[in-house]
Design an enzyme around this catalytic site. Structure first.
Site, PDB file in Angstrom:
ATOM      1  N   ASP A   1     -43.909 -12.738  30.052  1.00  0.00           N
ATOM      2  CA  ASP A   1     -43.595 -11.359  30.461  1.00  0.00           C
ATOM      3  C   ASP A   1     -44.745 -10.819  31.304  1.00  0.00           C
ATOM      4  O   ASP A   1     -45.889 -10.823  30.866  1.00  0.00           O
ATOM      5  CB  ASP A   1     -43.401 -10.506  29.195  1.00  0.00           C
ATOM      6  CG  ASP A   1     -43.205  -9.039  29.528  1.00  0.00           C
ATOM      7  OD1 ASP A   1     -42.783  -8.733  30.664  1.00  0.00           O
ATOM      8  OD2 ASP A   1     -43.480  -8.192  28.645  1.00  0.00           O
TER       9      ASP A   1
ATOM     10  N   ASN B   1     -44.715  -7.605  32.822  1.00  0.00           N
ATOM     11  CA  ASN B   1     -44.835  -6.153  32.947  1.00  0.00           C
ATOM     12  C   ASN B   1     -44.751  -5.393  31.621  1.00  0.00           C
ATOM     13  O   ASN B   1     -44.525  -4.185  31.598  1.00  0.00           O
ATOM     14  CB  ASN B   1     -43.761  -5.618  33.907  1.00  0.00           C
ATOM     15  CG  ASN B   1     -42.356  -5.912  33.397  1.00  0.00           C
ATOM     16  OD1 ASN B   1     -42.190  -6.618  32.399  1.00  0.00           O
ATOM     17  ND2 ASN B   1     -41.364  -5.367  34.058  1.00  0.00           N
TER      18      ASN B   1
ATOM     19  N   ASP C   1     -42.588  -5.250  29.187  1.00  0.00           N
ATOM     20  CA  ASP C   1     -41.358  -4.733  28.557  1.00  0.00           C
ATOM     21  C   ASP C   1     -40.855  -5.659  27.449  1.00  0.00           C
ATOM     22  O   ASP C   1     -39.768  -5.454  26.900  1.00  0.00           O
ATOM     23  CB  ASP C   1     -40.265  -4.478  29.607  1.00  0.00           C
ATOM     24  CG  ASP C   1     -39.772  -5.763  30.257  1.00  0.00           C
ATOM     25  OD1 ASP C   1     -40.341  -6.847  29.973  1.00  0.00           O
ATOM     26  OD2 ASP C   1     -38.817  -5.694  31.055  1.00  0.00           O
TER      27      ASP C   1
ATOM     28  N   ASP D   1     -40.002 -12.828  32.597  1.00  0.00           N
ATOM     29  CA  ASP D   1     -39.464 -12.494  33.912  1.00  0.00           C
ATOM     30  C   ASP D   1     -39.964 -13.466  34.976  1.00  0.00           C
ATOM     31  O   ASP D   1     -40.785 -14.350  34.698  1.00  0.00           O
ATOM     32  CB  ASP D   1     -39.825 -11.042  34.273  1.00  0.00           C
ATOM     33  CG  ASP D   1     -41.290 -10.735  33.999  1.00  0.00           C
ATOM     34  OD1 ASP D   1     -42.147 -11.551  34.409  1.00  0.00           O
ATOM     35  OD2 ASP D   1     -41.580  -9.699  33.349  1.00  0.00           O
TER      36      ASP D   1
ATOM     37  N   ASP E   1     -29.051 -22.933  36.513  1.00  0.00           N
ATOM     38  CA  ASP E   1     -27.977 -23.124  35.556  1.00  0.00           C
ATOM     39  C   ASP E   1     -26.681 -22.636  36.197  1.00  0.00           C
ATOM     40  O   ASP E   1     -26.661 -21.568  36.811  1.00  0.00           O
ATOM     41  CB  ASP E   1     -28.278 -22.315  34.281  1.00  0.00           C
ATOM     42  CG  ASP E   1     -27.878 -23.043  33.019  1.00  0.00           C
ATOM     43  OD1 ASP E   1     -26.692 -23.405  32.902  1.00  0.00           O
ATOM     44  OD2 ASP E   1     -28.746 -23.236  32.148  1.00  0.00           O
TER      45      ASP E   1
ATOM     46  N   ASP F   1     -23.386 -25.830  32.887  1.00  0.00           N
ATOM     47  CA  ASP F   1     -23.059 -25.424  31.524  1.00  0.00           C
ATOM     48  C   ASP F   1     -21.648 -25.887  31.160  1.00  0.00           C
ATOM     49  O   ASP F   1     -20.712 -25.737  31.948  1.00  0.00           O
ATOM     50  CB  ASP F   1     -23.130 -23.890  31.462  1.00  0.00           C
ATOM     51  CG  ASP F   1     -23.133 -23.367  30.043  1.00  0.00           C
ATOM     52  OD1 ASP F   1     -24.042 -23.727  29.293  1.00  0.00           O
ATOM     53  OD2 ASP F   1     -22.223 -22.583  29.692  1.00  0.00           O
TER      54      ASP F   1
ATOM     55  N   GLU G   1     -23.643 -30.560  31.166  1.00  0.00           N
ATOM     56  CA  GLU G   1     -23.743 -30.475  29.708  1.00  0.00           C
ATOM     57  C   GLU G   1     -22.379 -30.860  29.134  1.00  0.00           C
ATOM     58  O   GLU G   1     -21.392 -30.149  29.359  1.00  0.00           O
ATOM     59  CB  GLU G   1     -24.107 -29.050  29.295  1.00  0.00           C
ATOM     60  CG  GLU G   1     -24.336 -28.939  27.800  1.00  0.00           C
ATOM     61  CD  GLU G   1     -24.069 -27.557  27.235  1.00  0.00           C
ATOM     62  OE1 GLU G   1     -24.626 -27.232  26.189  1.00  0.00           O
ATOM     63  OE2 GLU G   1     -23.276 -26.802  27.847  1.00  0.00           O
TER      64      GLU G   1
ATOM     65  N   HIS H   1     -32.656 -25.000  24.450  1.00  0.00           N
ATOM     66  CA  HIS H   1     -32.521 -23.614  23.973  1.00  0.00           C
ATOM     67  C   HIS H   1     -31.400 -23.428  22.953  1.00  0.00           C
ATOM     68  O   HIS H   1     -31.244 -22.334  22.419  1.00  0.00           O
ATOM     69  CB  HIS H   1     -32.281 -22.698  25.174  1.00  0.00           C
ATOM     70  CG  HIS H   1     -30.954 -22.965  25.825  1.00  0.00           C
ATOM     71  ND1 HIS H   1     -30.667 -24.153  26.469  1.00  0.00           N
ATOM     72  CD2 HIS H   1     -29.825 -22.226  25.905  1.00  0.00           C
ATOM     73  CE1 HIS H   1     -29.431 -24.116  26.914  1.00  0.00           C
ATOM     74  NE2 HIS H   1     -28.893 -22.954  26.596  1.00  0.00           N
ATOM     75  N   ASP H   2     -30.590 -24.468  22.739  1.00  0.00           N
ATOM     76  CA  ASP H   2     -29.496 -24.377  21.762  1.00  0.00           C
ATOM     77  C   ASP H   2     -29.800 -25.135  20.475  1.00  0.00           C
ATOM     78  O   ASP H   2     -28.950 -25.187  19.575  1.00  0.00           O
ATOM     79  CB  ASP H   2     -28.214 -24.996  22.340  1.00  0.00           C
ATOM     80  CG  ASP H   2     -27.626 -24.189  23.484  1.00  0.00           C
ATOM     81  OD1 ASP H   2     -27.849 -22.966  23.537  1.00  0.00           O
ATOM     82  OD2 ASP H   2     -26.945 -24.799  24.328  1.00  0.00           O
TER      83      ASP H   2
END
Ligand code: TEU
Ligand code: CA
Length: 557
Positions: A21, A23, A25, A29, A98, A199, A253, A325-326
């Site tokens: 990150d 900034n 928040d 990003d 992706d 995907d 995938e 990530h899954d």
């Protein structure tokens, strides 16, 4: 075997929301990614795959897209994206985006139009059906729990969503939809990206008639929507309309594929995809379903991996991955993140880089990042987890202990906690409040500490990647499983011209005396994950817990 840049590549997956990150928040990003490109260059990876960065309401963290031509404002702007691409290419790193085109977000303008009326021009962009006998159109179960059908009050029909109800499936039978998709693909390829990770690439073609699955109640229905009757036609059309005009690659995938089915996608003469992600080794610890977790048996992992090595040896090419990530973190799932953290993380890394195929590293894996100890349901962020809680817990806040335990072991949020950069607040990921819990073990496991330590998991990955670049046998060498019956040790040979590698991996936390298969060449050690390497005596090798050894020798011709 034809040579190709993508066979020699080492690919690194970034999950942008959790990477860096810039900034404050609390959300990763694009400027954050740019600020860490030198770190990835130092690691040595040659390609980055970015999980989706398109505009999205983030019901499924970007896998629900509302505008394919724009960047998610939380992540940055189109100009920042272009800068990222330039900065990557300047460092010799390629970019895979992706491509999520099995479904859109409900907020995509096509769907907003489609749901206005039954005769809206966009109606046929999605899959609508009437209910049957006062019930659902069929009994298919969603991959994210519940039915695949959601009722639309306004037009009094159901729409199909294989995933969350916020992710309506596109109707690939409609040629106009396909043309819109090819336009999207060409738009990004024209910007200069180097390919796509696609995907759910084998779910576009559904079985005509959408028949019920035999059985009472909702039923898993993947045989009716995966590898469907028109899927190869669609793949080849996509290739003709877009990919073949660019020097790019595609990785599909594809869950529920066997090597035979995979070859239909990746066979060199097929003109479809370059690689697929197969899922067989991701299901080894599943019982009735993914929430019914069984003990992992190393022998099964060997069997599956060997099957894929042999299955794609002739005409295809494997991808290699142990997490993404899954999936839960590999060191927690296939290793021992408590007692043998370094040893098991590096043994698994050796496996990943010495099997034949293109290795994919998921962010943080190179630090040995582990599953996260989640304590309450409030700490979860994943829509798949929310849905299973809704379906299976009468009190969502206090799920039964076994369900909570399963979610903690297999849930996708394990992979999505912030990248651990340093031993400082929020692991150095953000100066604000992170969107998801930081794994409390960041004091010990973080990039800064790993970089300072010459014997860290990071340094081991770096070495593996370098060795792969220096030794073509690691990329192109043939594969032979030397000891398929052994239950704890994976021992295999890679061979190219006169170079031979012998890989010996103790997949368990037990020390064992291993009798090497006859004729194994084990004179010079190329790599090992223990400080002292004991060369074999009398054909026997004392293997420490999770020990990895790679021997190299020249064949006698
Ligand atoms: O995943 C599709 C998929 O079939 C699985 O990886 C699935 O998410 C997993 O088995 C559930 O436990 C892709 C994306 O990788 C995933 O993040 C998205 O949620 C999904 O598609 C929908 O777009
Ligand atoms: Ca941010």
């Amino acid at each position: 075997m034809k040579k190709a840049w993508w066979k020699e590549a080492v690919i690194y997956q970034i999950y942008p929301r959790s990477f860096m990150d810039s900034n404050g928040d609390g959300i990763g990003d694009i400027p954050g990614i740019i600020s860490r490109l030198d770190y990835l260059k130092e690691l040595g990876v040659t390609v980055i795959w970015l999980s989706p960065i398109y505009r999205s309401p983030n019901d499924d963290n970007g896998y629900d897209i509302s505008d394919y031509y724009d960047i998610m404002p939380e992540f940055g702007t189109m100009d920042e994206f272009k800068l990222l691409l330039t900065e990557m290419h300047r460092r010799g790193i390629r970019l895979l985006m992706d491509l999520v085109v099995n479904h859109t977000s409900v907020q995509h303008p096509w769907f907003q139009e489609a749901r206005k009326s039954r005769n809206n021009p966009y109606r046929d962009y999605y899959i609508w059906r009437d209910g049957k006998n006062g019930g659902l159109p069929n009994n298919w179960e969603s991959i994210f729990s519940g039915s695949v059908w959601e009722y639309d009050q306004n037009t009094e029909q159901y729409y199909m969503h294989l995933f969350a109800r916020s992710q309506p499936d596109l109707n690939w039978e409609n040629p106009a939809v396909r043309q819109k998709i090819y336009e999207i693909i060409r738009f990004w390829l024209d910007l200069g990206i180097d390919g796509f990770r696609m995907d759910t690439a084998n779910m576009y073609s559904k079985m005509p008639g959408l028949p019920d699955v035999p059985g009472e109640g909702l039923q898993p229905a993947s045989i009716y929507y995966q590898n469907g009757p028109r899927i190869h036609e669609f793949m080849r059309e996509m290739n003709r309309e877009a990919f073949r005009h660019y020097n790019v690659i595609t990785v599909g995938e594809t869950s529920n594929v066997t090597p035979e089915i995979a070859l239909q996608y990746v066979g060199e003469s097929r003109g479809e995809l370059n690689m697929v992600f197969q899922f067989e080794h991701m299901g080894l610890d599943f019982g009735k379903d993914k929430w019914d977790i069984q003990k992992y048996e190393p022998k099964k992992l060997k069997q599956v991996l060997t099957k894929w090595q042999n299955g794609l040896a002739g005409d295809g090419w494997n991808s290699q991955y142990l997490n993404n990530h899954d999936q839960p973190r590999q060191v927690s799932r296939f290793g021992d993140d408590k007692n043998y953290h370094y040893e098991s993380a590096t043994m698994l890394a050796t496996l990943l880089h010495t099997l034949k195929g293109t290795p994919f590293i998921y962010q943080g894996e190179e630090l040995g990042m582990t599953n996260c100890p989640f304590n309450t349901v409030e700490e979860f962020r994943d829509v798949e987890i929310f849905n299973v809680l809704k379906e299976r817990a009468s009190d969502r806040k206090n799920p039964p202990a076994e369900l909570m335990d399963a979610i903690c072991k297999i849930g996708r949020d394990n992979a999505r906690t912030p990248m651990q950069w340093a031993d400082k607040e929020n692991a150095g990921f953000t100066t604000g409040t992170p969107w998801i819990k930081v794994n409390p073990n960041y004091h010990a496991i973080n990039a800064q500490t790993e970089l300072e330590n010459p014997n860290s998991v990071f340094r081991y990955y770096q070495k593996l990647i370098r060795l792969r670049k220096e030794n073509p046998v690691m990329v192109y060498g043939s594969f032979t499983d030397l000891d398929p019956e052994q239950k704890s040790v994976y021992c295999y040979r890679r061979e190219l011209e006169e170079q031979i590698l012998t890989v010996v991996l103790n997949l368990t936390g037990e020390e064992l005396l291993y009798s090497l298969p006859n004729g194994v060449c084990c004179k010079d050690i190329l790599l090992g994950n223990y400080p002292e390497n004991i060369l074999p005596a009398d054909g026997k090798l004392l293997l420490r817990p999770y020990q990895a050894l790679v021997f190299i020798c020249q064949a006698v011709k």
